[in-house]
Write an enzyme that holds these catalytic residues in place. Structure first.
Site, short mmCIF file in Angstrom:
data_model
loop_
_atom_site.label_atom_id
_atom_site.label_comp_id
_atom_site.label_asym_id
_atom_site.label_seq_id
_atom_site.Cartn_x
_atom_site.Cartn_y
_atom_site.Cartn_z
N LYS A 100 57.34 -47.55 -37.45
CA LYS A 100 58.18 -48.43 -38.26
C LYS A 100 58.79 -47.55 -39.34
CE LYS A 100 58.11 -52.93 -40.56
NZ LYS A 100 58.87 -52.54 -41.74
N ASP B 117 55.14 -57.15 -51.96
CA ASP B 117 54.60 -57.84 -50.78
C ASP B 117 53.52 -58.83 -51.18
OD1 ASP B 117 56.24 -56.46 -49.15
OD2 ASP B 117 54.72 -55.09 -48.35
N GLU C 19 55.86 -48.20 -31.49
CA GLU C 19 56.79 -47.22 -32.06
C GLU C 19 56.64 -47.18 -33.58
OE1 GLU C 19 61.00 -49.16 -31.78
OE2 GLU C 19 59.81 -49.81 -30.06
N TYR D 4 67.43 -43.51 -36.41
CA TYR D 4 66.76 -43.75 -35.13
C TYR D 4 67.18 -45.11 -34.62
CZ TYR D 4 63.51 -39.83 -35.48
OH TYR D 4 62.96 -38.59 -35.54
N CYS E 258 45.35 -18.62 -73.20
CA CYS E 258 45.13 -17.36 -73.92
C CYS E 258 45.72 -17.38 -75.34
CB CYS E 258 45.69 -16.19 -73.13
SG CYS E 258 47.50 -16.14 -73.11
N CYS F 248 46.29 -12.97 -70.24
CA CYS F 248 46.06 -14.38 -69.93
C CYS F 248 45.16 -14.55 -68.70
CB CYS F 248 47.40 -15.08 -69.71
SG CYS F 248 47.19 -16.85 -69.43
N CYS G 208 54.10 -18.55 -70.50
CA CYS G 208 53.19 -17.85 -71.39
C CYS G 208 53.59 -16.39 -71.37
CB CYS G 208 51.76 -18.01 -70.88
SG CYS G 208 50.62 -16.75 -71.48
N CYS H 176 50.07 -20.67 -75.45
CA CYS H 176 49.44 -20.87 -74.13
C CYS H 176 48.08 -21.55 -74.30
CB CYS H 176 49.27 -19.51 -73.45
SG CYS H 176 48.31 -19.60 -71.93
N LYS I 226 51.01 -52.55 -40.57
CA LYS I 226 51.33 -51.77 -41.77
C LYS I 226 50.19 -50.84 -42.15
CE LYS I 226 54.58 -54.02 -44.40
NZ LYS I 226 55.62 -53.45 -45.24
N ASP J 225 60.75 -46.30 -42.45
CA ASP J 225 60.96 -46.92 -43.75
C ASP J 225 62.33 -46.52 -44.28
OD1 ASP J 225 60.45 -48.42 -45.91
OD2 ASP J 225 58.92 -47.11 -46.77
S1 IVH Z 1 62.46 -53.97 -34.46
C1 IVH Z 1 63.22 -58.54 -34.90
N1 IVH Z 1 61.67 -51.52 -34.64
O1 IVH Z 1 61.50 -53.13 -39.99
C2 IVH Z 1 62.99 -57.34 -35.68
N2 IVH Z 1 62.26 -52.65 -36.64
O2 IVH Z 1 60.46 -55.77 -41.18
C3 IVH Z 1 63.60 -56.19 -35.00
N3 IVH Z 1 62.08 -51.26 -38.66
O3 IVH Z 1 64.42 -54.94 -40.48
C4 IVH Z 1 63.16 -54.98 -35.66
N4 IVH Z 1 61.44 -49.44 -37.64
O4 IVH Z 1 64.55 -52.43 -40.62
C5 IVH Z 1 62.09 -52.59 -35.32
N5 IVH Z 1 61.00 -49.30 -34.63
C6 IVH Z 1 61.42 -50.38 -35.30
C7 IVH Z 1 61.59 -50.38 -36.70
C8 IVH Z 1 62.00 -51.55 -37.34
C9 IVH Z 1 61.74 -49.98 -38.80
C10 IVH Z 1 62.45 -52.15 -39.76
C11 IVH Z 1 63.74 -52.87 -39.57
C12 IVH Z 1 63.44 -54.31 -39.76
C13 IVH Z 1 62.15 -54.27 -40.49
C14 IVH Z 1 61.36 -55.49 -40.18
#
Ligand code: IVH
Length: 670
Positions: free
Chosen positions: A108, A29, A106, A216, A404, A426, A419, A401, A307, A110
């Site tokens: 995010k 990043d 909500e 999800y 001991c 020990c 050991c 060990c 983030k 990974d």
């Molecule tokens: S909305 C226009 N909601 O984050 C973008 N994305 O960096 C619509 N991601 O490619 C995405 N959780 O893979 C949305 N609750 C969530 C998410 C989510 C994970 C990921 C998704 C997206 C990336 C964006």
């Protein structure tokens, strides 16, 4: 700029195409941010080939290409509260009418973004995001994912529509996959996200199914057939109706302040979610407004990612220590150049055993990728081979060990070396054994931690568990960091622990391979310690979940005169545990809550959670840490959060404390 583009292209390829990254996400990043900054300052130097001009990378070979009807965009991101406030202000201004702007928050997730097309309620296609314009057809693989419905429920869904969401691997699935891989000497997964990406891109769906994934759903791509939802929240409610899986932590907020409250709470919950999130996504709730706001080239104006601190980082291994466990197991532990990861500074990482060292091909001096996610202990995921220097040192198992000096042995079929000194020779094994004896789920001696045990053992005051019950105030208050008050508190805690339960006592003995669950089964089966101590192999193997290995461990433990003596000494010191009544003993099948899984969440006022757990287990229930479809009942006290929410969505029976106590009373009466 050229240098940065080359680097980014290389790492994007390693990550997206090969699924074997060489650097931490945060470092990637950072490179990307640097490039964007340069390109922003010199827009005349941007070329169409720059990594900034496309999202992700081109699809790999082996899968059919899918062209997305609507591009799958990525998200603009911030790491600051001010970034959220600024975005909301900007959005309000662009929206014109500020009266009723609502945002959703909500997690995010990974994992890997996918788009699912449903036709007449049936899963017709699943595609990866790819470069945002074109992805890969992974329908066969996605069909193996249990959380993705092959057929929708209800009848009010559009004729054809696309659901977008994230496919991921839970911590539990990730750990058990790696555990199995370690046992078999196979390659481990670097992190859950790579596990998910790799599984999805398996050409053989059978292999995908063997690596359990979850999903999800988080947005609607497009819909045909006249459905015109007004809000994102409404879409998610509809998804849930149709049995599409929606994250339980979605909330609506009105302003930046409320968003920050949500984010703080989510970050605090992060360790308990059971899957990786790298932050949260904020969205404008109104769909007409989303359309009005539109998108920039790769990111929509109506959404923003917040983030959290990165959970991966690279650092150097400066040395390896060998720790000796309760059963003599020798565990290599890497000493690291301290590094900030997942919100804490990490300076050690376990290496599990020498096989793991071999599999990683780890040398002292290596640069490594480390990861700390959730409550999982920090792990070394990979060695960055390119950065190995000429003076890197191989790591060798010590012959004796480190504590001991006894011989270290490795049984042919075992991954761990041990050991051979045993608890009497020990000091490390003695200390670990005492620590286990005193631990919360064993004898629960509050305040007796590793520092005190070190001092007590090193000072020669305690040789075995029974000695704890003969300590006096003069001895204790003379120890470092102890005074009369703390000495008295410890004595009181030791005294309280004398009255315990049979399952706890068996667990506290520290018999190899006898964990809490086995101790409970043994206690229920035999009802008394004397019956257990005189049981032979056949009798032991009749206990639920006890096989030949555990039976031989228990037999060997009580066959040793020293151990029998230690038990006699404990009883002589006043340790007592009532025998189990016939209702409690005699096998799990007869107990009123047998076969049920209960979950405790929030705080209980009349008893500790541990006490509640003991009570439930005595009635035959299993007590689990997380809510699933298999959960029978959830007991929710004040402060209950996500577990309660999840239980509600799953329609699980929920009891508050008074109802729980009443239920216990009823069960006791029958
Ligand atoms: S909305 C226009 N909601 O984050 C973008 N994305 O960096 C619509 N991601 O490619 C995405 N959780 O893979 C949305 N609750 C969530 C998410 C989510 C994970 C990921 C998704 C997206 C990336 C964006």
């Amino acid at each position: 700029m050229l240098e940065l583009r080359r680097l980014i292209e290389h790492h994007a390829w390693r990550y997206h195409v090969l699924d074997t990254p060489e650097i931490a996400d945060a470092e990637y990043d950072h490179l990307f941010d640097e490039l964007i900054a340069l390109e922003t300052a010199h827009p005349e130097l941007i070329t169409p080939e720059s990594p900034s001009q496309r999202v992700g990378s081109a699809p790999g070979s082996g899968f059919t290409e899918v062209v997305h009807r609507e591009p799958m965009l990525s998200l603009d991101k911030t790491t600051e509260a001010s970034g959220i406030a600024d975005w909301m202000t900007r959005t309000r201004r662009l929206a014109g009418d500020s009266a009723s702007l609502t945002f959703t928050c909500e997690p995010k997730i990974d994992g890997v973004a996918v788009a699912l097309v449903y036709e007449e309620g049936r899963l017709a296609q699943a595609a990866t995001r790819g470069d945002g314009e074109r992805g890969e057809d992974v329908t066969a693989n996605v069909r193996t994912i249990n959380t993705v419905p092959l057929r929708l429920d209800g009848r009010d869904f559009p004729q054809r529509f696309e659901v977008r969401g994230e496919i991921y691997m839970s911590h539990r699935d990730f750990e058990s996959f790696n555990q199995r891989a370690r046992e078999r000497g196979e390659k481990t997964l670097v992190n859950p996200r790579n596990g998910a990406a790799g599984s999805l891109r398996q050409l053989d769906p059978v292999l995908t199914a063997a690596r359990p994934l979850s999903m999800y759903c988080y947005s609607l791509g497009w819909a045909e057939g006249g459905w015109q939802p007004e809000s994102h929240f409404e879409v998610l409610q509809a998804f849930k109706r149709w049995r599409l899986r929606v994250n339980p932590h979605v909330e609506r907020v009105a302003d930046a302040e409320a968003a920050m409250v949500y984010l703080k709470r989510l970050e605090a919950e992060r360790d308990n979610l059971g899957y990786d999130i790298d932050g949260a996504v904020l969205k404008v709730d109104s769909l007409p407004l989303q359309r009005q706001l539109g998108a920039l080239s790769r990111t929509p104006r109506w959404a923003l990612a917040y983030k959290f601190a990165a959970e991966e980082a690279t650092t150097r291994v400066v040395g390896v220590d060998f720790q000796v466990g309760r059963t003599g197991s020798i565990t290599p532990v890497a000493r690291l150049d301290p590094v900030f990861v997942g919100g804490v500074t990490v300076s050690n990482a376990t290496l599990h055993n020498m096989d793991e060292v071999g599999r990683l091909d780890l040398h002292i001096g290596d640069t490594v990728l480390i990861r700390r996610a959730g409550d999982v202990i920090p792990q070394i995921m990979a060695v960055i081979a390119q950065q190995r220097t000429a003076n890197a040192q191989p790591i060798l198992l010590p012959q004796s060990c480190p504590v001991c000096g006894s011989v270290v042995e490795r049984a042919g079929d075992e991954a761990v070396a041990r050991c051979t000194g045993g608890i009497n020779v020990c000091a490390a094994q003695r200390k670990e054994g005492l620590l286990h004896f005193a631990s919360r789920r064993a004898m629960d001696i509050e305040g007796l931690g590793d520092k005190l045990i070190d001092a007590l053992v090193d000072g020669g005051f305690v040789k075995r568990a029974a000695d704890l019950f003969h300590l006096d105030l003069a001895t204790l208050s003379a120890l470092p960091r102890m005074a009369e008050k703390s000495g008295n508190n410890l004595l009181a805690a030791i005294n309280r622990s004398r009255r315990t339960t049979l399952p706890r006592f068996i667990f506290a003995l520290g018999i190899r391979d006898v964990g809490e669950a086995t101790a409970l089964n043994l206690a229920r089966h035999f009802g008394s310690l004397d019956a257990l101590m005189s049981a032979d192999g056949t009798a032991l193997e009749a206990v639920a979940d006890v096989g030949p290995v555990v039976a031989s461990r228990v037999g060997a433990f009580f066959g040793s005169p020293e151990n029998r003596d230690a038990v006699v000494a404990l009883r002589a010191a006043g340790v007592s545990f009532p025998e189990l009544s016939p209702a409690e003993a005699g096998g799990e099948g007869d107990l009123p809550l047998a076969g049920q899984t209960w979950v405790l969440t929030g705080t209980l006022e009349s008893m500790s959670r541990d006490a509640a757990k003991d009570k439930l287990e005595a009635l035959g229930a299993k007590v689990a840490g997380s809510v699933s479809a298999k959960t029978h009942t959830v007991v929710a006290g004040p402060g209950a959060g996500s577990k309660l929410a999840k239980a509600e969505t799953l329609g699980i029976t929920i009891l508050d404390e008074p109802a729980f106590i009443q239920r216990l009373a009823e069960l006791a009466a029958n």
